[in-house]
Write a protein that holds these residues in place. Structure first.
Motif, PDB file in Angstrom:
ATOM      1  N   GLU A 140       0.821  -1.210   0.000  1.00 15.99           N
ATOM      2  CA  GLU A 140       0.000   0.000   0.000  1.00 15.99           C
ATOM      3  C   GLU A 140       0.858   1.265   0.000  1.00 15.99           C
ATOM      4  O   GLU A 140       0.578   2.219  -0.732  1.00 15.99           O
ATOM      5  CB  GLU A 140      -0.943   0.015   1.213  1.00 15.99           C
ATOM      6  N   SER A 141       1.923   1.260   0.825  1.00 13.55           N
ATOM      7  CA  SER A 141       2.775   2.445   0.892  1.00 13.55           C
ATOM      8  C   SER A 141       3.538   2.671  -0.414  1.00 13.55           C
ATOM      9  O   SER A 141       3.697   3.804  -0.854  1.00 13.55           O
ATOM     10  CB  SER A 141       3.756   2.326   2.059  1.00 13.55           C
ATOM     11  N   SER A 144       1.125   4.055  -3.022  1.00  7.46           N
ATOM     12  CA  SER A 144       0.701   5.422  -2.748  1.00  7.46           C
ATOM     13  C   SER A 144       1.804   6.437  -3.038  1.00  7.46           C
ATOM     14  O   SER A 144       1.525   7.592  -3.378  1.00  7.46           O
ATOM     15  CB  SER A 144       0.244   5.555  -1.292  1.00  7.46           C
TER      16      SER A 144
END
Length: 289
Positions: A140-141, A144
């Motif tokens: 996810e990081s 993003s």
């Protein structure tokens, strides 16, 4: 200013070839310099030693990438003047600086110094927080903010830190880009930046920065390309390799007066060596088809 009377020896169309041979002649105590012409670069040498210099050039052109020629260039340690004496030192420096570095080399070089300049003028924390690695590494990081995988390489903590890193990046990154093209240097930069940043994160957390991992990658790449495929024109003298490996070792035994991202250095070096090895294998496979 040279006292010996100089006479044209040979004209070549590659600036680096002219500069390297000129430095080699100087190492043999033969006065020499390079002058730019309409078609390329003319090597001038001592008139009285013209025949000897010609014989040396005939041997040189058979294997211009031999270690002894590169070592002579390193030992000279100065920029050879290419044009007439009306050019000032700054003009000569800029011409040679830009001639050695391609678009990718200059882009990374300028980006590092731009970030450092903003940091010096009061934006250090803003820049670091914008470029630093993830606090927690996850899919996810990464999705993003994918830039954080490599942007820690652009942030430096001191003038000595950035000067050392960008000097080696310009020298070796520029050599890779000039001899093998943009694509190879882009690959080396992104692979080594990501590998060194991820490995350093797992060892020490996200509070690190600098181009050192990438610098050790270009060192490894040029080193192994010179060993595996010397005909490609990339090589690094053994004393320079030894010095950088000793610096790496000193960091691991904690004998340096500054904090060093040792894991980034090591994994960067290994990634550069691996990329050179991979390139040599693929090149040989393509030739055998």
């Amino acid at each position: 200013m040279m006292n010996a009377e100089l006479t044209p020896l040979v004209e070549v169309n590659q600036q680096n070839i002219a500069l390297v041979f000129c430095d080699y002649l100087k190492s043999k105590k033969i006065a020499a310099q390079v002058a730019q012409s309409d078609k390329g670069y003319v090597i001038l040498c001592d008139r009285e030693l013209h025949d000897h210099a010609k014989a040396l050039f005939e041997a040189f052109i058979q294997n211009p990438h031999h270690d002894k020629y590169q070592q002579a260039a390193w030992h000279q340690g100065k920029v050879t003047e290419l044009t007439d004496s009306n050019d000032n030192l700054l003009t000569v420096f800029k011409r040679n600086f830009l001639a050695h570095a391609g678009m990718v080399t200059l882009t990374v070089f300028i980006a590092c110094w731009l970030v450092y300049g903003l940091s010096v003028f009061g934006f250090a924390m803003d820049m670091f927080n914008s470029l630093k690695f993830y606090s927690s590494l996850s899919v996810e990081s990464v999705l993003s903010a994918p830039h954080r995988l490599f942007t820690p390489a652009l942030f430096h903590f001191s003038l000595l830190h950035i000067a050392f890193n960008t000097m080696w990046w310009w020298q070796l990154g520029g050599a890779i880009e000039k001899t093998q093209g943009i694509r190879h240097l882009v690959l080396v930069f992104f692979v080594s930046a990501i590998v060194s940043n991820v490995s350093q994160f797992y060892v020490s957390g996200p509070n690190f920065g600098g181009l050192s991992g990438v610098v050790y990658a270009v060192v490894g790449y040029v080193w192994w390309m010179g060993y595996l495929m010397p005909e490609k024109g990339l090589n690094l003298s053994k004393p320079v390799i030894g010095m950088l490996l000793v610096w790496l070792l000193l960091g691991f035994v904690d004998l340096l007066p500054v904090n060093v991202a040792n894991t980034a250095h090591l994994t960067g070096l290994l990634s550069g060596c691996f990329l050179a090895y991979l390139y040599s294998i693929r090149h040989k496979q393509a030739q055998n088809k």
